[in-house]
Write an enzyme that holds these catalytic residues in place. Structure first.
Site, PDB file in Angstrom:
ATOM      1  CG  HIS A 155      -8.782   0.543  -2.489  1.00 15.04           C
ATOM      2  ND1 HIS A 155      -7.949  -0.643  -2.299  1.00 15.04           N
ATOM      3  CD2 HIS A 155      -9.525   0.736  -1.601  1.00 15.04           C
ATOM      4  CE1 HIS A 155      -7.967  -0.798  -1.003  1.00 15.04           C
ATOM      5  NE2 HIS A 155      -8.919  -0.013  -0.345  1.00 15.04           N
TER       6      HIS A 155
ATOM      7  CB  CYS B 235     -14.046   1.899   0.330  1.00 10.69           C
ATOM      8  SG  CYS B 235     -13.562   3.249  -0.100  1.00 10.69           S
TER       9      CYS B 235
ATOM     10  NE  ARG C 258     -11.046  -4.421   0.760  1.00 16.50           N
ATOM     11  CZ  ARG C 258     -10.216  -4.210   1.507  1.00 16.50           C
ATOM     12  NH1 ARG C 258     -10.375  -2.730   2.055  1.00 16.50           N
ATOM     13  NH2 ARG C 258      -8.846  -3.783   0.597  1.00 16.50           N
TER      14      ARG C 258
ATOM     15  CD  GLN D  64     -12.873  -0.948  -0.337  1.00 14.88           C
ATOM     16  OE1 GLN D  64     -11.801  -1.033   0.135  1.00 14.88           O
ATOM     17  NE2 GLN D  64     -14.185  -1.666  -0.272  1.00 14.88           N
TER      18      GLN D  64
ATOM     19  NE  ARG E 124      -3.654   0.348   2.498  1.00 15.69           N
ATOM     20  CZ  ARG E 124      -5.319   0.602   2.619  1.00 15.69           C
ATOM     21  NH1 ARG E 124      -5.605   1.954   3.237  1.00 15.69           N
ATOM     22  NH2 ARG E 124      -5.907   0.458   2.058  1.00 15.69           N
TER      23      ARG E 124
ATOM     24  CG  ASP F 221     -13.389   6.997  -0.654  1.00 13.37           C
ATOM     25  OD1 ASP F 221     -13.424   7.007   0.286  1.00 13.37           O
ATOM     26  OD2 ASP F 221     -12.410   6.700  -1.600  1.00 13.37           O
TER      27      ASP F 221
HETATM   28  N1  NVA Z   1      -9.740   6.637  -1.503  1.00 10.49           N
HETATM   29  C1  NVA Z   1      -9.581   6.520  -0.177  1.00 10.49           C
HETATM   30  C2  NVA Z   1      -9.750   4.794   0.277  1.00 10.49           C
HETATM   31  C3  NVA Z   1      -9.383   5.200   1.170  1.00 10.49           C
HETATM   32  C4  NVA Z   1      -9.821   3.082   1.440  1.00 10.49           C
HETATM   33  C5  NVA Z   1      -8.328   7.117  -0.231  1.00 10.49           C
HETATM   34  O1  NVA Z   1      -7.084   7.146  -0.553  1.00 10.49           O
HETATM   35  O2  NVA Z   1      -7.379   7.734   1.090  1.00 10.49           O
HETATM   36  N1   CP Z   2     -11.049   0.854   2.478  1.00 13.89           N
HETATM   37  C1   CP Z   2      -9.896   0.118   2.938  1.00 13.89           C
HETATM   38  O1   CP Z   2      -8.766  -0.017   2.229  1.00 13.89           O
HETATM   39  O2   CP Z   2     -10.088   0.857   4.217  1.00 13.89           O
HETATM   40  P1   CP Z   2      -8.765   0.486   4.960  1.00 13.89           P
HETATM   41  O3   CP Z   2      -8.094   2.658   4.497  1.00 13.89           O
HETATM   42  O4   CP Z   2      -9.080   0.828   6.579  1.00 13.89           O
HETATM   43  O5   CP Z   2      -7.688  -0.290   4.846  1.00 13.89           O
END
Ligand code: NVA
Ligand code: CP
Length: 326
Positions: free
Chosen positions: A132, A266, A311, A135, A105, A225
């Site tokens: 992502h 999400c 997930r 997800q 990540r 989101d």
């Molecule tokens: N768009 C959000 C998704 C978090 C799961 C981010 O990148 O922070």
């Molecule tokens: N939806 C998701 O990716 O959550 P986290 O950022 O907590 O991993």
């Protein structure tokens, strides 16, 4: 030597392959619910690199790895040399010589691709600024659970249309042939190259990108989101002003014209002030709720938390799919 099966972005997979992953996720969920052991990957080692924070993705990779019998090592942003003292390619070669798979990540999609190229082991994208993908397997698995089939569904994403989740939802829906509408202000609509990818991989889905909230009409599912994604440094007030008309609330939900439209997110979500950031926003801008109002969030929370639980099952399926030949 066979090319490792990484999971870096959805366009690397066909409709059939994504459906196979969704069905495999459903099977793993059943095994877990029935407490049937499934340590199919006993003794393997995986590394989890997190350059951004996470609750769901980190927990899902950890528990899924352990359920499959693997040893799981967490490598946090400030704990390894990556980026500061060592390049992505060199890190990849080292980790690939010790681990059987790597979750990543981070920020740049290119870094996930470089890790995959130089490690020689499967790399799973746990979120980058662009995509992502893990997800998505959970999200479409959840849709299959509640609707029985993905055929003929119409989903609408409302909010920041140029973040990782919006990109992934657009492209995955196209590949799976699920009709998708992205509803976002002109300044926050997906970039042309992402829309082009969706169209190139479309298997019969109707794709619409618009700034009209009325386009939720007929949607079976509304998705949203956060308005500011991890790593973004833009002025939050500007974002709020742009996105407030796109908040998922009772009025917007009514515009679907359907009583049974479901809502997904999400997570994490800003639906109240019970977080440090939420409280800060409330004190600064007087807003207690952002992308989704608390009443709608609570009303749809059992599905939203089902999506979160999924997930685990879907990440397990993705890792198994990559490593089953070992
Ligand atoms: N768009 C959000 C998704 C978090 C799961 C981010 O990148 O922070
Ligand atoms: N939806 C998701 O990716 O959550 P986290 O950022 O907590 O991993």
């Amino acid at each position: 030597m066979k090319t490792p099966i990484s999971f870096l972005k959805e366009i690397d997979f066909s409709k059939e392959e994504l459906m196979e992953l969704i069905d495999l996720s459903l099977r793993f969920k059943e095994l877990k619910k029935k407490r049937i052991p499934h340590k199919y990957l006993e003794g393997l080692n995986i590394a989890l690199i997190f350059e951004k924070t996470s609750t769901r993705t980190r927990s899902a990779f950890t528990v899924a790895g352990q359920d499959l019998g693997m040893n799981v090592t967490y490598l946090g942003a400030d704990e390894i040399q990556l980026g500061r003292k060592e390049s992505v390619a060199d890190t990849a070669k080292v980790l690939g010589s010790m681990f059987d798979g790597i979750e990543y990540r981070g920020f740049k999609q290119e870094d996930a691709e470089t890790l995959a190229r130089y490690s020689g082991v499967p790399v799973w994208n746990g979120l980058t600024d662009t995509w992502h993908p893990t997800q998505m397997i959970a999200d479409f698995m959840t849709l299959k659970e509640i609707f029985g089939s993905l055929d003929g569904l119409h989903i609408a994403y409302v909010g920041d249309g140029r973040n990782n989740v919006a990109h992934s939802l657009l492209v995955t829906a196209a590949i799976l042939g699920v009709n998708i509408t992205i509803i976002a202000p002109a300044l926050l609509q997906p970039e042309e190259d992402i829309v082009t990818l969706a169209k190139e991989h479309d298997n019969g889905a109707v794709i619409e990108i618009t700034d009209r909230i009325e386009a939720v009409k007929g949607a079976d599912m509304l998705y949203t989101d956060v308005w500011l994604s991890m790593g973004e440094t833009v002025d939050f007030k500007e974002r709020i002003d742009l996105l407030l008309p796109y908040q998922i609330n009772a009025e917007l939900l009514a515009k679907t014209g359907k009583a049974d439209t479901v809502v997904m997110h999400c997570l994490p979500a800003f639906h109240d002030c019970k977080t440090e950031i939420g409280l800060n926003i409330y004190e600064k801008y007087g807003l207690a709720e952002l992308e989704i109002t608390d009443d709608i969030f609570q009303k749809h929370s059992s599905l939203i938390f089902q999506e979160a639980e999924n997930r685990l099952h879907s990440i397990k399926a993705i890792m198994y799919y990559s490593l089953k030949e070992l």
